[in-house]
Design a protein around this motif. Structure first.
Motif, PDB file in Angstrom:
ATOM      1  N   GLY A   1     -10.108  13.814-104.342  1.00  0.00           N
ATOM      2  CA  GLY A   1     -10.356  14.800-105.400  1.00  0.00           C
ATOM      3  C   GLY A   1      -9.290  14.774-106.480  1.00  0.00           C
TER       4      GLY A   1
ATOM      5  N   ALA B   1      -9.537  13.648-109.337  1.00  0.00           N
ATOM      6  CA  ALA B   1     -10.134  13.488-110.670  1.00  0.00           C
ATOM      7  C   ALA B   1     -10.188  14.789-111.453  1.00  0.00           C
ATOM      8  CB  ALA B   1     -11.540  12.906-110.537  1.00  0.00           C
ATOM      9  N   SER B   2      -9.705  15.893-110.852  1.00  0.00           N
ATOM     10  CA  SER B   2      -9.667  17.135-111.638  1.00  0.00           C
ATOM     11  C   SER B   2      -8.669  18.113-111.038  1.00  0.00           C
ATOM     12  CB  SER B   2     -11.059  17.774-111.740  1.00  0.00           C
ATOM     13  OG  SER B   2     -11.342  18.526-110.599  1.00  0.00           O
ATOM     14  N   GLY B   3      -8.394  19.175-111.782  1.00  0.00           N
ATOM     15  CA  GLY B   3      -7.588  20.292-111.282  1.00  0.00           C
ATOM     16  C   GLY B   3      -6.236  19.898-110.712  1.00  0.00           C
ATOM     17  N   ILE B   4      -5.950  20.473-109.561  1.00  0.00           N
ATOM     18  CA  ILE B   4      -4.652  20.277-108.900  1.00  0.00           C
ATOM     19  C   ILE B   4      -4.440  18.801-108.550  1.00  0.00           C
ATOM     20  CG2 ILE B   4      -3.371  20.831-106.793  1.00  0.00           C
ATOM     21  CD1 ILE B   4      -5.029  23.504-106.755  1.00  0.00           C
TER      22      ILE B   4
ATOM     23  N   ASN C   1     -16.643  11.213-108.484  1.00  0.00           N
ATOM     24  CA  ASN C   1     -17.003  10.931-109.869  1.00  0.00           C
ATOM     25  C   ASN C   1     -16.002   9.904-110.427  1.00  0.00           C
ATOM     26  OD1 ASN C   1     -17.334  10.924-112.619  1.00  0.00           O
ATOM     27  ND2 ASN C   1     -17.636  13.133-112.788  1.00  0.00           N
TER      28      ASN C   1
ATOM     29  N   LEU D   1     -17.065  13.059 -99.812  1.00  0.00           N
ATOM     30  CA  LEU D   1     -16.573  13.605 -98.540  1.00  0.00           C
ATOM     31  C   LEU D   1     -17.620  14.390 -97.767  1.00  0.00           C
ATOM     32  CD1 LEU D   1     -13.110  14.321 -99.914  1.00  0.00           C
ATOM     33  CD2 LEU D   1     -13.439  13.268 -97.682  1.00  0.00           C
TER      34      LEU D   1
ATOM     35  N   ASN E   1      -7.105  16.697-100.496  1.00  0.00           N
ATOM     36  CA  ASN E   1      -7.122  17.737-101.540  1.00  0.00           C
ATOM     37  C   ASN E   1      -8.524  18.169-101.983  1.00  0.00           C
ATOM     38  OD1 ASN E   1      -6.063  19.038-104.249  1.00  0.00           O
ATOM     39  ND2 ASN E   1      -7.499  17.442-104.879  1.00  0.00           N
TER      40      ASN E   1
ATOM     41  N   GLY F   1     -12.183  19.541-102.627  1.00  0.00           N
ATOM     42  CA  GLY F   1     -12.796  20.734-102.038  1.00  0.00           C
ATOM     43  C   GLY F   1     -13.865  21.340-102.925  1.00  0.00           C
ATOM     44  N   ILE F   2     -14.703  22.138-102.281  1.00  0.00           N
ATOM     45  CA  ILE F   2     -15.688  22.947-102.998  1.00  0.00           C
ATOM     46  C   ILE F   2     -15.511  24.376-102.512  1.00  0.00           C
ATOM     47  CG2 ILE F   2     -17.424  21.179-103.495  1.00  0.00           C
ATOM     48  CD1 ILE F   2     -18.814  21.959-100.877  1.00  0.00           C
TER      49      ILE F   2
ATOM     50  N   THR G   1     -17.624  19.134 -96.296  1.00  0.00           N
ATOM     51  CA  THR G   1     -16.819  18.536 -97.371  1.00  0.00           C
ATOM     52  C   THR G   1     -15.325  18.810 -97.180  1.00  0.00           C
ATOM     53  OG1 THR G   1     -18.656  18.935 -98.890  1.00  0.00           O
ATOM     54  CG2 THR G   1     -16.502  18.473 -99.878  1.00  0.00           C
TER      55      THR G   1
ATOM     56  N   LEU H   1      -4.854  20.426 -98.181  1.00  0.00           N
ATOM     57  CA  LEU H   1      -4.963  21.566 -99.093  1.00  0.00           C
ATOM     58  C   LEU H   1      -5.793  22.653 -98.425  1.00  0.00           C
ATOM     59  CD1 LEU H   1      -4.133  21.901-102.292  1.00  0.00           C
ATOM     60  CD2 LEU H   1      -3.640  19.766-101.110  1.00  0.00           C
ATOM     61  N   SER H   2      -5.122  23.733 -98.058  1.00  0.00           N
ATOM     62  CA  SER H   2      -5.810  24.885 -97.484  1.00  0.00           C
ATOM     63  C   SER H   2      -5.853  25.971 -98.555  1.00  0.00           C
ATOM     64  CB  SER H   2      -5.081  25.350 -96.230  1.00  0.00           C
ATOM     65  OG  SER H   2      -5.679  26.522 -95.731  1.00  0.00           O
TER      66      SER H   2
ATOM     67  N   ILE I   1      -5.388  29.214-109.178  1.00  0.00           N
ATOM     68  CA  ILE I   1      -5.362  28.423-110.409  1.00  0.00           C
ATOM     69  C   ILE I   1      -6.798  28.304-110.915  1.00  0.00           C
ATOM     70  CG2 ILE I   1      -4.629  26.200-111.421  1.00  0.00           C
ATOM     71  CD1 ILE I   1      -3.552  26.765-107.915  1.00  0.00           C
TER      72      ILE I   1
ATOM     73  N   THR J   1      -9.573  26.462-112.087  1.00  0.00           N
ATOM     74  CA  THR J   1      -9.979  25.050-112.142  1.00  0.00           C
ATOM     75  C   THR J   1     -11.498  24.986-111.967  1.00  0.00           C
ATOM     76  OG1 THR J   1      -9.897  24.721-109.763  1.00  0.00           O
ATOM     77  CG2 THR J   1      -7.824  24.336-110.959  1.00  0.00           C
TER      78      THR J   1
ATOM     79  N   MET K   1     -13.855  26.869-109.354  1.00  0.00           N
ATOM     80  CA  MET K   1     -14.426  28.215-109.512  1.00  0.00           C
ATOM     81  C   MET K   1     -15.836  28.187-110.098  1.00  0.00           C
ATOM     82  SD  MET K   1     -11.583  29.934-108.784  1.00  0.00           S
ATOM     83  CE  MET K   1      -9.882  29.454-108.546  1.00  0.00           C
TER      84      MET K   1
HETATM   85  N1  LIG Z   1      -7.744  26.481-107.576  1.00  0.00           N
HETATM   86  C1  LIG Z   1      -7.340  27.387-106.705  1.00  0.00           C
HETATM   87  O1  LIG Z   1      -7.080  28.559-107.034  1.00  0.00           O
HETATM   88  C2  LIG Z   1      -7.184  27.031-105.250  1.00  0.00           C
HETATM   89  C3  LIG Z   1      -6.691  28.001-104.373  1.00  0.00           C
HETATM   90  C4  LIG Z   1      -6.539  27.689-103.031  1.00  0.00           C
HETATM   91  C5  LIG Z   1      -6.859  26.431-102.580  1.00  0.00           C
HETATM   92  N2  LIG Z   1      -7.342  25.483-103.450  1.00  0.00           N
HETATM   93  C6  LIG Z   1      -7.689  24.163-102.910  1.00  0.00           C
HETATM   94  O2  LIG Z   1      -7.128  23.159-103.705  1.00  0.00           O
HETATM   95  C7  LIG Z   1      -7.946  21.980-103.655  1.00  0.00           C
HETATM   96  C8  LIG Z   1      -8.157  21.441-105.041  1.00  0.00           C
HETATM   97  O3  LIG Z   1      -8.877  22.399-105.778  1.00  0.00           O
HETATM   98  P1  LIG Z   1      -8.877  22.490-107.378  1.00  0.00           P
HETATM   99  O4  LIG Z   1      -8.614  23.902-107.701  1.00  0.00           O
HETATM  100  O5  LIG Z   1      -8.033  21.427-107.971  1.00  0.00           O
HETATM  101  O6  LIG Z   1     -10.441  22.241-107.651  1.00  0.00           O
HETATM  102  P2  LIG Z   1     -11.205  21.126-108.498  1.00  0.00           P
HETATM  103  O7  LIG Z   1     -10.571  20.975-109.823  1.00  0.00           O
HETATM  104  O8  LIG Z   1     -12.635  21.466-108.424  1.00  0.00           O
HETATM  105  O9  LIG Z   1     -10.894  19.811-107.655  1.00  0.00           O
HETATM  106  C9  LIG Z   1     -11.562  19.540-106.468  1.00  0.00           C
HETATM  107  C10 LIG Z   1     -11.880  18.078-106.449  1.00  0.00           C
HETATM  108  O10 LIG Z   1     -12.613  17.808-105.240  1.00  0.00           O
HETATM  109  C11 LIG Z   1     -13.683  16.971-105.577  1.00  0.00           C
HETATM  110  N3  LIG Z   1     -14.802  17.038-104.652  1.00  0.00           N
HETATM  111  C12 LIG Z   1     -15.626  18.076-104.409  1.00  0.00           C
HETATM  112  N4  LIG Z   1     -16.575  17.723-103.542  1.00  0.00           N
HETATM  113  C13 LIG Z   1     -16.343  16.426-103.226  1.00  0.00           C
HETATM  114  C14 LIG Z   1     -16.986  15.495-102.395  1.00  0.00           C
HETATM  115  N5  LIG Z   1     -18.100  15.793-101.708  1.00  0.00           N
HETATM  116  N6  LIG Z   1     -16.487  14.252-102.310  1.00  0.00           N
HETATM  117  C15 LIG Z   1     -15.397  13.904-103.014  1.00  0.00           C
HETATM  118  N7  LIG Z   1     -14.745  14.736-103.826  1.00  0.00           N
HETATM  119  C16 LIG Z   1     -15.218  15.987-103.932  1.00  0.00           C
HETATM  120  C17 LIG Z   1     -14.123  17.437-106.952  1.00  0.00           C
HETATM  121  O11 LIG Z   1     -14.928  16.449-107.546  1.00  0.00           O
HETATM  122  P3  LIG Z   1     -15.999  16.827-108.687  1.00  0.00           P
HETATM  123  O12 LIG Z   1     -15.199  16.961-109.929  1.00  0.00           O
HETATM  124  O13 LIG Z   1     -16.928  15.668-108.647  1.00  0.00           O
HETATM  125  O14 LIG Z   1     -16.632  18.127-108.262  1.00  0.00           O
HETATM  126  C18 LIG Z   1     -12.770  17.642-107.620  1.00  0.00           C
HETATM  127  O15 LIG Z   1     -12.277  16.436-108.143  1.00  0.00           O
HETATM  128  C19 LIG Z   1      -9.219  22.388-102.926  1.00  0.00           C
HETATM  129  O16 LIG Z   1      -9.156  21.915-101.608  1.00  0.00           O
HETATM  130  C20 LIG Z   1      -9.189  23.897-102.944  1.00  0.00           C
HETATM  131  O17 LIG Z   1      -9.847  24.471-101.839  1.00  0.00           O
HETATM  132  C21 LIG Z   1      -7.503  25.756-104.777  1.00  0.00           C
END
Ligand SMILES: NC(=O)c1ccc[n+]([C@@H]2O[C@H](COP(=O)([O-])OP(=O)(O)OC[C@H]3O[C@@H](n4cnc5c(N)ncnc54)[C@H](OP(=O)(O)O)[C@@H]3O)[C@@H](O)[C@H]2O)c1
Length: 322
Positions: free
Chosen positions: A40, A42-45, A66, A93, A119, A121-122, A140, A172-173, A237, A239, A242
């Protein structure tokens, strides 16, 4: 680290706090001898962590579903750091067969593997089953990473042995793990639509990320394997995560902006757990704001961790090609 530390950014025992960025926590670290795989990215964290890990010299493999978005991240990093070493490989995943294909493709590159960052997640999606018929958030966020880790373990063990550098696994929890279903994991009703709650299913998958790291840490210690496994909560965060709760999260952020981080801050705890030298031999822990923290009682339950491992392995065996 408590609420006051989160809001004020006060630094904890590690010397870092909620306002530290991924660049801050890796300042002065040379990672040029490391190969890091991040899902993951390719975006966000994940994208910011990839940028900072590459900036510190690591070879970074971005595993993404992606590939166009992953290539854009790669090009942006190369524009900033022309010497960055980044590869992008495809993974979905949610699909066990895709995870298997990815692992085969990665192993065929013959690259070493020092650090695995689980890392991707959905979050809080409406009820859906994965291609293997497993509840989608569990499939996932946990099961895909569970299989991926197992398929890459021999490579990580070999790399740790040959390089003499301790391997690391970072899951990443989320603080959301505290709101899982009663009992922690719905072993008997995992795929049952009648029991489904989008928020609890997310929390369950994030609890599974902690229990997975704990069980890995326990197994590595017992086997004398030189790899650590830890879990992190990155903070709140905004990203693309949400996307299914967009309006609720916007309103929530409006009233609680002091609790939220920007993306560079959100990538800090991941990069700290992946690279910081003070974490040598530190394993089975849960980190928040780049400091050791306490997870829920379920997250600390070794029997639950063991049960989840067996359950996950059985699910995978059931869906293995014969
Ligand atoms: N943001 C927060 O506030 C927060 C808080 C607590 C924990 N987290 C954790 O931090 C991690 C990263 O989250 P983020 O905020 O950076 O979110 P994000 O920007 O949506 O990044 C998640 C990444 O996971 C990828 N992904 C989703 N489903 C997938 C699949 N089936 N196979 C491969 N890749 C997949 C997404 O790809 P696509 O772009 O193709 O969807 C995206 O690149 C997650 O595990 C999340 O649970 C985040």
């Amino acid at each position: 680290m408590g609420l006051v530390d989160l809001v004020t950014g006060r630094r904890g025992p590690s010397g870092f706090g909620s306002s530290s960025t991924a660049e801050d926590v890796t300042n002065g670290i040379d990672a040029s001898n490391l190969t890091i795989l991040i899902t993951g990215g390719a975006s966000g964290i994940g994208a910011e962590a990839s940028r900072v890990l590459a900036m510190r010299g690591a070879r970074v493999v971005i595993a993404a579903r992606n590939l166009t978005a992953a290539s854009e991240v790669k090009n942006a990093i190369l524009a900033e750091y022309p010497k960055a070493r980044i590869e992008c490989l495809k993974i979905d995943l949610s699909s066990l067969s895709s995870v298997r294909s990815f692992a085969a493709e990665f192993l065929a590159t013959k690259l070493p593997l020092n650090i695995l960052i689980n890392n991707a997640g959905i979050m809080m999606i409406p009820y859906e089953l994965s291609p293997d018929g497993i509840e989608m958030q569990f499939a996932t966020n946990h099961l895909g990473h569970f299989l991926l880790t197992n398929l890459l373990l021999d490579k990580m063990k070999e790399t740790a042995k040959e390089s003499g550098i301790q391997g690391r696994i970072v899951n990443l929890s989320s603080i959301a793990h505290i709101a899982s279903y009663s009992g922690g994991i719905q072993f008997s009703h995992l795929n049952d639509k009648a029991w489904y709650s989008d928020t609890r299913a997310y929390s369950q998958s994030k609890l599974a990320n902690i229990l997975h790291a704990k069980e890995l840490a326990m197994r590595f210690k017992a086997e004398g394997v030189d790899i650590t496994a830890n879990a992190v909560h990155p903070g709140f965060i905004m990203t693309p995560l949400m996307r299914h709760t967009f309006y609720i999260m916007r309103v929530l952020k409006f009233f609680s902006s002091f609790l939220w981080k920007n993306v560079p801050q959100g990538a800090a705890t991941t990069c700290y757990a992946a690279l910081h030298p003070s974490l040598k031999d530190v394993t089975g822990q849960y980190f928040v704001d780049s400091n050791k923290s306490n997870c829920s009682a379920y997250g600390r339950d070794p029997e639950l961790a063991h049960k989840l491992w067996t359950f996950s392995q059985e699910l995978i065996d059931k869906h293995s090609p014969s």
